[in-house]
Scaffold this active site. Structure first.
Site, PDB file in Angstrom:
ATOM      1  N   SER A 117      -1.152  -9.497  -2.520  1.00  0.00           N
ATOM      2  CA  SER A 117      -0.332  -8.870  -3.571  1.00  0.00           C
ATOM      3  C   SER A 117       0.967  -8.333  -2.999  1.00  0.00           C
ATOM      4  O   SER A 117       1.965  -8.229  -3.716  1.00  0.00           O
ATOM      5  CB  SER A 117      -1.088  -7.702  -4.199  1.00  0.00           C
ATOM      6  N   HIS A 138      -0.542 -16.319  -6.235  1.00  0.00           N
ATOM      7  CA  HIS A 138      -1.028 -15.015  -6.692  1.00  0.00           C
ATOM      8  C   HIS A 138      -1.713 -15.155  -8.032  1.00  0.00           C
ATOM      9  O   HIS A 138      -1.070 -15.404  -9.048  1.00  0.00           O
ATOM     10  CB  HIS A 138       0.170 -14.053  -6.758  1.00  0.00           C
ATOM     11  N   GLU A 150       1.402 -16.820  -9.957  1.00  0.00           N
ATOM     12  CA  GLU A 150       2.734 -16.803  -9.347  1.00  0.00           C
ATOM     13  C   GLU A 150       2.662 -17.658  -8.080  1.00  0.00           C
ATOM     14  O   GLU A 150       1.750 -17.483  -7.275  1.00  0.00           O
ATOM     15  CB  GLU A 150       3.121 -15.378  -8.934  1.00  0.00           C
ATOM     16  N   ASN A 189       4.070  -7.643 -10.067  1.00  0.00           N
ATOM     17  CA  ASN A 189       3.780  -6.332  -9.474  1.00  0.00           C
ATOM     18  C   ASN A 189       5.052  -5.525  -9.269  1.00  0.00           C
ATOM     19  O   ASN A 189       5.059  -4.304  -9.403  1.00  0.00           O
ATOM     20  CB  ASN A 189       3.058  -6.482  -8.132  1.00  0.00           C
TER      21      ASN A 189
HETATM   22  P1  NAI Z   1     -12.166  -7.495  -1.979  1.00  0.00           P
HETATM   23  O1  NAI Z   1     -12.236  -6.386  -1.030  1.00  0.00           O
HETATM   24  O2  NAI Z   1     -12.904  -7.386  -3.277  1.00  0.00           O
HETATM   25  O3  NAI Z   1     -12.657  -8.816  -1.285  1.00  0.00           O
HETATM   26  C1  NAI Z   1     -12.299  -9.199  -0.013  1.00  0.00           C
HETATM   27  C2  NAI Z   1     -13.417 -10.085   0.551  1.00  0.00           C
HETATM   28  O4  NAI Z   1     -12.962 -10.637   1.770  1.00  0.00           O
HETATM   29  C3  NAI Z   1     -14.699  -9.331   0.841  1.00  0.00           C
HETATM   30  O5  NAI Z   1     -15.795  -9.980   0.243  1.00  0.00           O
HETATM   31  C4  NAI Z   1     -14.798  -9.389   2.339  1.00  0.00           C
HETATM   32  O6  NAI Z   1     -16.158  -9.440   2.834  1.00  0.00           O
HETATM   33  C5  NAI Z   1     -14.069 -10.685   2.640  1.00  0.00           C
HETATM   34  N1  NAI Z   1     -13.609 -10.769   4.029  1.00  0.00           N
HETATM   35  C6  NAI Z   1     -13.068  -9.795   4.790  1.00  0.00           C
HETATM   36  N2  NAI Z   1     -12.803 -10.283   6.002  1.00  0.00           N
HETATM   37  C7  NAI Z   1     -13.166 -11.573   6.007  1.00  0.00           C
HETATM   38  C8  NAI Z   1     -13.160 -12.589   6.991  1.00  0.00           C
HETATM   39  N3  NAI Z   1     -12.721 -12.364   8.214  1.00  0.00           N
HETATM   40  N4  NAI Z   1     -13.633 -13.805   6.658  1.00  0.00           N
HETATM   41  C9  NAI Z   1     -14.087 -14.052   5.418  1.00  0.00           C
HETATM   42  N5  NAI Z   1     -14.150 -13.097   4.462  1.00  0.00           N
HETATM   43  C10 NAI Z   1     -13.683 -11.898   4.751  1.00  0.00           C
HETATM   44  O7  NAI Z   1     -10.625  -7.762  -2.221  1.00  0.00           O
HETATM   45  P2  NAI Z   1      -9.911  -8.407  -3.495  1.00  0.00           P
HETATM   46  O8  NAI Z   1      -9.618  -7.360  -4.474  1.00  0.00           O
HETATM   47  O9  NAI Z   1     -10.635  -9.604  -3.917  1.00  0.00           O
HETATM   48  O10 NAI Z   1      -8.517  -8.815  -2.869  1.00  0.00           O
HETATM   49  C11 NAI Z   1      -8.382  -9.964  -2.088  1.00  0.00           C
HETATM   50  C12 NAI Z   1      -6.927 -10.336  -1.996  1.00  0.00           C
HETATM   51  O11 NAI Z   1      -6.444 -10.595  -3.307  1.00  0.00           O
HETATM   52  C13 NAI Z   1      -6.062  -9.233  -1.430  1.00  0.00           C
HETATM   53  O12 NAI Z   1      -5.047  -9.808  -0.655  1.00  0.00           O
HETATM   54  C14 NAI Z   1      -5.480  -8.575  -2.690  1.00  0.00           C
HETATM   55  O13 NAI Z   1      -4.252  -7.951  -2.445  1.00  0.00           O
HETATM   56  C15 NAI Z   1      -5.319  -9.775  -3.581  1.00  0.00           C
HETATM   57  N6  NAI Z   1      -5.301  -9.497  -5.017  1.00  0.00           N
HETATM   58  C16 NAI Z   1      -6.175  -8.625  -5.575  1.00  0.00           C
HETATM   59  C17 NAI Z   1      -6.171  -8.410  -6.950  1.00  0.00           C
HETATM   60  C18 NAI Z   1      -7.148  -7.494  -7.589  1.00  0.00           C
HETATM   61  O14 NAI Z   1      -6.989  -7.183  -8.785  1.00  0.00           O
HETATM   62  N7  NAI Z   1      -8.173  -7.045  -6.893  1.00  0.00           N
HETATM   63  C19 NAI Z   1      -5.195  -9.104  -7.841  1.00  0.00           C
HETATM   64  C20 NAI Z   1      -4.374 -10.054  -7.145  1.00  0.00           C
HETATM   65  C21 NAI Z   1      -4.410 -10.210  -5.801  1.00  0.00           C
END
Ligand code: NAI
Length: 655
Positions: A117, A138, A150, A189
């Site tokens: 993000s 995105h 995006e 954002n």
């Molecule tokens: P989250 O914390 O829910 O999920 C992240 C996942 O990545 C976890 O399941 C974790 O175990 C896994 N992970 C961590 N290290 C890892 C590795 N070395 N190898 C494989 N898996 C690994 O995070 P979320 O919210 O899904 O965000 C993920 C990305 O998406 C971030 O970059 C965030 O900024 C972006 N994003 C999030 C949004 C949201 O509404 N939550 C919206 C748009 C983008």
């Protein structure tokens, strides 16, 4: 293989992205650090697919889609993917370690995208073995439902990579917007951050979350209030994203309110406490947000001005096209209009004035109006009213002597234009008002008619110097038949909604015109009065239709000549909406849209029904008009006019 997509990270976004890709027919390799995380993700996908199926949004079986998802904790499994979406924690170092492992296994043709993000795409691309085959993609939450993505070009990203991502997006049935420059927060954002900060500043100034949210929902038509949205997304998420954007050079500032909320654990719906409270943490129950008078105290343009300024900056710097900016906010945030259309609707000058006043008060450079907006003003491309802004609008003028008549797309704006005489109603104004109303009536494009006054008055009422010239009752009768009655009759029978925008003094006939309108909007500096009795006359509309259709208490004001504040007039039912002066034109835009949303035939029938109630008062109006003309022949009427013109108290004789 071309139909294999790898998704790294099975969290909130990762599992949704995997689901979206599998629905589109891709074979998905879903990778995370732990098998229990992956199993939980599969269950979430199953639940989501079921709900899509129940809503008729899935064309195959749940198991059929799930069969295309393979879970793994081994990066080597990603080697066969032609496309990899990274969706791990928003942390550069975590992402770096993921890319280091990925670089060992991916093929040279593989396109890698990050769902980050806030982290710059160029920075992430340099952690990859093929930076030219790396970009931002995105997704919005939840990915399976949100219709837009995006695509962000990093400095190294090549055109063929962008094209491949666009093709993937199309296959995922997502509309895509292209963000040509790798700017902090990308498009949605970044624009949201501007809006959120302004809302937070309003809170600091004493506004309540409910007031801001009701303004956003019931005036701007946003699907969620701004504080409501913050609670939903997570106060901490927004706070940290804002800090990241600042770290990467975004010209904004952090909000103290968010910082305090994060520090005290009030992170929104997830903790059960944010701007609103929730019965159980992590269970979303929509806060009750209701419309009310207070939502008119907050100027929506103030919230939008920073967003529009940012959008103008993006256009001028070739970050994104006008169309993509509009689509991103409409599809990504469910705004009913994009920021550029809103700028045109409310007026570029209004936006720039809002920015300038914020700049003067705060000294913060982010409020400096973008040169693009200034250039538009210089070229008189000031939006909907001028016919051109970011878009073209059907706008035309009709020439009158004492009025301005503007047809703006589907509504007419009639401004009484005798500011030097406080828009007093002389023969010409009465005549031209009727002609202008007739013009609006005959123009099929016009659905609603707004009437206002130019300068500091709405209208001071009948021009006393005109009345003072009447020598005999027949002069008054002629005036009534030739000038006043045609307009009154036209307004009573008018089949299109009439809205008055009372910008200042509304006395006598100027007050009574509002009693013939369907919606009356008054600015804080409006003042109402029906003091005709104090010049030996009567207010005929107030004493008949006003009394019957508005309120019995009108009698008090007719008998005493006392003035009413906008608040008094609202209590009485004469005024519907009271706004600060700078919001009259804003409310006009909002109302014109709300009125035009009603089916034309329904609007017509409502008006016919309402008009028949007014027409039922015809006998009383005629009687009051006759009473007025009779009075014009009395000694006291002449004395009233003289005394008024000489600014002395009248001496009544009772004859
Ligand atoms: P989250 O914390 O829910 O999920 C992240 C996942 O990545 C976890 O399941 C974790 O175990 C896994 N992970 C961590 N290290 C890892 C590795 N070395 N190898 C494989 N898996 C690994 O995070 P979320 O919210 O899904 O965000 C993920 C990305 O998406 C971030 O970059 C965030 O900024 C972006 N994003 C999030 C949004 C949201 O509404 N939550 C919206 C748009 C983008």
């Amino acid at each position: 293989m071309d139909d294999q997509v790898g998704v790294i990270g099975a969290g909130v976004m990762g599992h949704g992205i995997a689901e979206t890709c599998a629905i589109a027919g891709y074979h998905v390799i879903l990778c995370d650090v732990d098998d229990s995380i992956l199993s939980a993700a599969i269950e979430k996908i199953r639940w989501s697919l079921k709900s899509l199926l129940d809503r008729g949004m899935l064309k195959e079986s749940v198991e059929g889609v799930l069969a295309r998802i393979t879970k793994t904790t081994e990066f080597t499994a990603l080697g066969s993917a032609s496309f990899i979406v990274e969706a791990v924690k928003e942390d550069s170092e975590v992402k770096r370690s993921v890319y280091e492992k990925l670089n060992q296994v991916v093929s040279d043709d593989c396109v890698v995208v990050s769902n980050t993000s806030t982290i710059p795409i160029t920075e992430l691309s340099l952690m990859n073995k093929n930076p030219q085959k790396f970009a931002g993609l995105h997704f919005f939450n939840p990915p399976a439902v949100m219709p837009i993505v995006e695509i962000i070009r990093g400095e190294k990203t090549n055109d063929s990579t962008l094209l491949k991502i666009k093709v993937l997006s199309e296959r995922l049935k997502k509309e895509s917007v292209i963000v040509n420059k790798d700017i902090p927060g990308f498009l949605v954002n970044r624009l949201n951050d501007r809006m959120i900060l302004e809302a937070l500043i309003l809170l600091q100034e004493g506004a309540e979350p409910m007031d801001i949210d009701s303004m956003a929902r019931f005036r701007l038509g946003f699907p969620m209030g701004i504080c409501e949205l913050l609670d939903f997304v997570g106060i901490d998420t927004v706070y940290f994203a804002n800090r990241e954007m600042i770290k990467h050079g975004f010209n904004t500032r952090p909000s103290k309110i968010l910082e305090e909320m994060v520090n005290s654990g009030r992170t929104g719906m997830k903790s059960g406490r944010g701007f609103y409270t929730y019965p159980t943490p992590n269970v979303y129950v929509r806060p009750t947000i209701q419309p009310g008078k207070k939502m008119y105290r907050i100027n929506p343009v103030r919230i939008l001005a920073s967003v529009i300024n940012e959008a103008a900056w993006m256009i001028r710097n070739n970050v994104a096209s006008n169309e993509d900016i509009e689509r991103a906010m409409k599809k990504g945030m469910n705004w009913p209009h994009g920021p550029l259309e809103l700028a045109d609707r409310f007026g570029i000058e209004v936006v720039v004035n809002s920015l300038k006043s914020r700049l003067a008060l705060s000294g913060e450079s982010r409020y400096i109006p973008d040169p693009l907006l200034m250039e538009m003003i210089e070229k008189k491309n000031t939006g909907m009213r001028s016919g051109t802004g970011f878009f073209h609008w059907e706008t035309s003028t009709t020439q009158f002597e004492s009025l301005r008549y503007l047809r703006i797309v589907d509504f007419a704006l009639i401004s009484i234009n005798r500011p030097e005489r406080l828009n007093a109603l002389n023969e010409n104004v009465w005549k031209e008002l009727a002609l202008a109303m007739k013009t609006a009536l005959d123009d099929d494009a016009v659905r609603n008619v707004f009437i206002t006054g130019n300068g500091r008055a709405f209208s001071a009422g009948d021009d006393i110097s005109m009345m003072a010239k009447w020598e005999k009752i027949d002069d008054a009768k002629d005036w009534m038949a030739t000038y006043a009655k045609p307009l009154v009759d036209l307004m009573i029978d008018f089949p299109k909604p009439i809205i008055t925008l009372v910008n200042g003094l509304a006395f006598g006939g100027g007050c009574e015109l509002n009693m013939l309108a369907d919606i009356v909007v008054a600015s804080d500096d409006a003042i109402f009065s029906i003091p005709e009795g104090s010049i030996g006359a009567i207010p005929p509309i107030a004493s008949s239709i006003g009394l019957a259709n508005i309120d019995r208490r009108i009698l008090r004001y007719a008998l005493t000549g006392e003035s009413l504040s906008p608040g008094d007039a609202q209590d009485l039912g004469l005024v519907d909406i009271v706004v600060p002066p700078d919001q009259l034109s804003v409310v006009m835009v909002e109302l014109s849209e709300k009125l035009s949303r009603i089916a034309p035939l329904s609007s017509r029938k409502i008006k016919e029904a309402a008009n028949s109630i007014k027409q039922a008062q015809a006998v009383n109006i005629r009687a009051a008009e006759e009473a007025l003309t009779e009075l014009t022949g009395t000694t006291d009427f002449k004395e009233g006019q003289k005394a008024f013109l000489k600014k002395r108290s009248p001496i009544w004789k009772g004859k």
